[in-house]
Write a protein that holds these residues in place. Structure first.
Motif, PDB file in Angstrom:
ATOM      1  N   MET A 124     -19.507  -8.822  -8.282  1.00 30.58           N
ATOM      2  CA  MET A 124     -20.056  -7.640  -7.622  1.00 30.58           C
ATOM      3  C   MET A 124     -21.487  -7.933  -7.179  1.00 30.58           C
ATOM      4  O   MET A 124     -22.382  -8.108  -8.015  1.00 30.58           O
ATOM      5  CB  MET A 124     -20.023  -6.422  -8.562  1.00 30.58           C
ATOM      6  CG  MET A 124     -18.628  -5.933  -8.876  1.00 30.58           C
ATOM      7  SD  MET A 124     -18.591  -4.358  -9.794  1.00 30.58           S
ATOM      8  CE  MET A 124     -19.232  -4.887 -11.390  1.00 30.58           C
ATOM      9  N   GLU A 132     -22.334   1.459  -3.721  1.00 36.45           N
ATOM     10  CA  GLU A 132     -21.425   2.316  -4.486  1.00 36.45           C
ATOM     11  C   GLU A 132     -22.204   3.369  -5.274  1.00 36.45           C
ATOM     12  O   GLU A 132     -21.823   4.538  -5.313  1.00 36.45           O
ATOM     13  CB  GLU A 132     -20.580   1.469  -5.435  1.00 36.45           C
ATOM     14  CG  GLU A 132     -19.575   0.559  -4.750  1.00 36.45           C
ATOM     15  CD  GLU A 132     -18.432   1.328  -4.127  1.00 36.45           C
ATOM     16  OE1 GLU A 132     -18.204   2.492  -4.496  1.00 36.45           O
ATOM     17  OE2 GLU A 132     -17.760   0.748  -3.248  1.00 36.45           O
ATOM     18  N   ASP A 220     -12.491   0.274 -10.958  1.00 34.00           N
ATOM     19  CA  ASP A 220     -11.750   0.086  -9.701  1.00 34.00           C
ATOM     20  C   ASP A 220     -12.517  -0.812  -8.743  1.00 34.00           C
ATOM     21  O   ASP A 220     -11.930  -1.689  -8.087  1.00 34.00           O
ATOM     22  CB  ASP A 220     -11.491   1.446  -9.043  1.00 34.00           C
ATOM     23  CG  ASP A 220     -10.527   2.304  -9.855  1.00 34.00           C
ATOM     24  OD1 ASP A 220      -9.728   1.733 -10.614  1.00 34.00           O
ATOM     25  OD2 ASP A 220     -10.585   3.546  -9.721  1.00 34.00           O
ATOM     26  N   VAL A 221     -13.830  -0.604  -8.638  1.00 34.17           N
ATOM     27  CA  VAL A 221     -14.653  -1.442  -7.749  1.00 34.17           C
ATOM     28  C   VAL A 221     -14.578  -2.900  -8.181  1.00 34.17           C
ATOM     29  O   VAL A 221     -14.421  -3.809  -7.346  1.00 34.17           O
ATOM     30  CB  VAL A 221     -16.117  -0.960  -7.755  1.00 34.17           C
ATOM     31  CG1 VAL A 221     -17.008  -1.937  -6.981  1.00 34.17           C
ATOM     32  CG2 VAL A 221     -16.227   0.436  -7.159  1.00 34.17           C
ATOM     33  N   GLU A 223     -12.215  -4.446  -9.930  1.00 32.00           N
ATOM     34  CA  GLU A 223     -10.880  -5.027  -9.682  1.00 32.00           C
ATOM     35  C   GLU A 223     -10.683  -5.326  -8.202  1.00 32.00           C
ATOM     36  O   GLU A 223     -10.098  -6.360  -7.851  1.00 32.00           O
ATOM     37  CB  GLU A 223      -9.804  -4.080 -10.191  1.00 32.00           C
ATOM     38  CG  GLU A 223      -9.702  -4.047 -11.710  1.00 32.00           C
ATOM     39  CD  GLU A 223      -8.567  -3.180 -12.208  1.00 32.00           C
ATOM     40  OE1 GLU A 223      -7.787  -3.665 -13.037  1.00 32.00           O
ATOM     41  OE2 GLU A 223      -8.479  -2.015 -11.766  1.00 32.00           O
ATOM     42  N   ARG A 224     -11.177  -4.448  -7.328  1.00 33.09           N
ATOM     43  CA  ARG A 224     -11.065  -4.717  -5.890  1.00 33.09           C
ATOM     44  C   ARG A 224     -11.891  -5.935  -5.484  1.00 33.09           C
ATOM     45  O   ARG A 224     -11.569  -6.605  -4.499  1.00 33.09           O
ATOM     46  CB  ARG A 224     -11.522  -3.494  -5.086  1.00 33.09           C
ATOM     47  CG  ARG A 224     -10.605  -2.289  -5.196  1.00 33.09           C
ATOM     48  CD  ARG A 224     -10.845  -1.315  -4.052  1.00 33.09           C
ATOM     49  NE  ARG A 224     -12.238  -0.922  -3.948  1.00 33.09           N
ATOM     50  CZ  ARG A 224     -12.770   0.150  -4.537  1.00 33.09           C
ATOM     51  NH1 ARG A 224     -11.993   0.919  -5.286  1.00 33.09           N
ATOM     52  NH2 ARG A 224     -14.036   0.461  -4.377  1.00 33.09           N
ATOM     53  N   SER A 225     -12.936  -6.217  -6.254  1.00 33.57           N
ATOM     54  CA  SER A 225     -13.809  -7.359  -5.954  1.00 33.57           C
ATOM     55  C   SER A 225     -13.291  -8.650  -6.573  1.00 33.57           C
ATOM     56  O   SER A 225     -13.925  -9.697  -6.425  1.00 33.57           O
ATOM     57  CB  SER A 225     -15.232  -7.071  -6.449  1.00 33.57           C
ATOM     58  OG  SER A 225     -15.754  -5.900  -5.861  1.00 33.57           O
ATOM     59  N   GLY A 226     -12.174  -8.574  -7.286  1.00 34.69           N
ATOM     60  CA  GLY A 226     -11.607  -9.769  -7.891  1.00 34.69           C
ATOM     61  C   GLY A 226     -11.984  -9.989  -9.332  1.00 34.69           C
ATOM     62  O   GLY A 226     -11.746 -11.070  -9.881  1.00 34.69           O
ATOM     63  N   TYR A 227     -12.561  -8.963  -9.972  1.00 34.25           N
ATOM     64  CA  TYR A 227     -12.956  -9.104 -11.379  1.00 34.25           C
ATOM     65  C   TYR A 227     -11.715  -9.081 -12.268  1.00 34.25           C
ATOM     66  O   TYR A 227     -10.867  -8.198 -12.128  1.00 34.25           O
ATOM     67  CB  TYR A 227     -13.889  -7.960 -11.765  1.00 34.25           C
ATOM     68  CG  TYR A 227     -14.431  -8.046 -13.175  1.00 34.25           C
ATOM     69  CD1 TYR A 227     -15.542  -8.830 -13.465  1.00 34.25           C
ATOM     70  CD2 TYR A 227     -13.829  -7.352 -14.228  1.00 34.25           C
ATOM     71  CE1 TYR A 227     -16.048  -8.907 -14.761  1.00 34.25           C
ATOM     72  CE2 TYR A 227     -14.321  -7.421 -15.513  1.00 34.25           C
ATOM     73  CZ  TYR A 227     -15.437  -8.203 -15.771  1.00 34.25           C
ATOM     74  OH  TYR A 227     -15.923  -8.290 -17.050  1.00 34.25           O
TER      75      TYR A 227
END
Length: 279
Positions: A124, A132, A220-221, A223-227
């Motif tokens: 992130m 965000e 959610d942010v 996971e969307r970033s690939g975490y």
């Protein structure tokens, strides 16, 4: 009539329609299972519901079993650790109270809370987090105002090399933390280079509530970033118990009736009522 006739408990399937404003997580029409029972206590009700759900679960999802008894958590513990009375326990990021560890330039009635995203800054970026957070605070402007906490402050910190703290973004009445306190928090939270710390200072209830909302959104942010957020699988039911009968008002008097007042008062609640009415 059934209870008058000596039947002390029965099930009732009720077809219901919500006579209230629609919400995204509520459907207007549904069927509910009512339990009408006499001469029972909390333990008896919880056990009956658990056994009923476990039986239905096996019928609806063959091969899937629920573990009994369900986990139980007091309301205050849920609010302190997750900032919510319906905590998402599928992942970590629990909230810690750091008030006794850090020295913050703030009034003594404020607390400092946080949750940590391990290696969060590796996926992130600063610009993403700032965007965000700014958007969230703008969207929640009215909700934050309703917390009645003019001292509420928030910041996101990125742990740089050698344990140095870099402030990614801050909002409202955020107070800086001393260098010695940063080092103490590095040790207490076992922070490492690349970790991201979400911090809130203010009244305990509002700080925990704010972090609870941000915890869910940034999961959610991330996971969307690939975490690689590790979530528990399966069905894990939870009872949240011991809800407060009264809540504080903006003036500090705590005799405000909360929205969930459909429960039986415990002995402590009755003692408070007796104190205020002079019985």
């Amino acid at each position: 009539m059934l209870m008058v006739g000596g039947i002390d408990r029965y099930f009732q399937f009720a077809r219901c329609y919500r006579d209230e404003d629609l919400r995204s997580d509520r459907q207007p029409e549904f069927t509910q299972l009512d339990l009408e029972m006499s001469f029972v206590d909390q333990g008896g009700i919880l056990t009956l519901v658990e056994e009923t759900l476990a039986h239905l679960w096996g019928e609806i999802l063959p091969g899937s079993e629920l573990t009994l008894p369900f986990l139980r958590m007091p309301y205050m513990e849920a609010m302190d650790k997750y900032g919510s009375d319906k905590p998402d326990m599928t992942f970590g990021w629990m909230i810690d109270d750091l008030t006794d560890i850090a020295v913050v330039k703030q009034p003594s009635h404020k607390v400092l809370c946080s949750f940590v995203v391990r290696s969060g800054s590796k996926v992130m970026t600063d610009s993403l987090v700032e965007k965000e957070v700014t958007g969230i605070f703008k969207e929640w402007e009215l909700g934050i105002a309703e917390l009645n906490d003019e001292t509420l402050g928030f910041a996101v910190i990125k742990v740089a090399a050698e344990g140095k703290w870099h402030c990614v973004v801050k909002q409202r009445e955020w107070c800086d933390i001393s260098e010695s306190s940063c080092q103490a928090l590095n040790h207490s939270l076992q922070l490492q280079h690349g970790d991201m710390v979400f911090l809130a200072c203010g009244l305990k209830a509002s700080a925990a509530y704010l972090l609870g909302r941000l915890r869910l959104l940034f999961a959610d942010v991330a996971e969307r970033s690939g975490y690689p957020l590790e979530r528990k699988s399966g069905y894990n039911f939870l009872w949240v118990t011991d809800f407060p009968l009264f809540a504080k008002t903006s003036s500090g008097v705590f005799l405000r009736v909360p929205a969930w007042l459909n429960l039986m008062p415990c002995q402590f609640h009755l003692s408070v009522i007796s104190f205020f009415i002079g019985c």
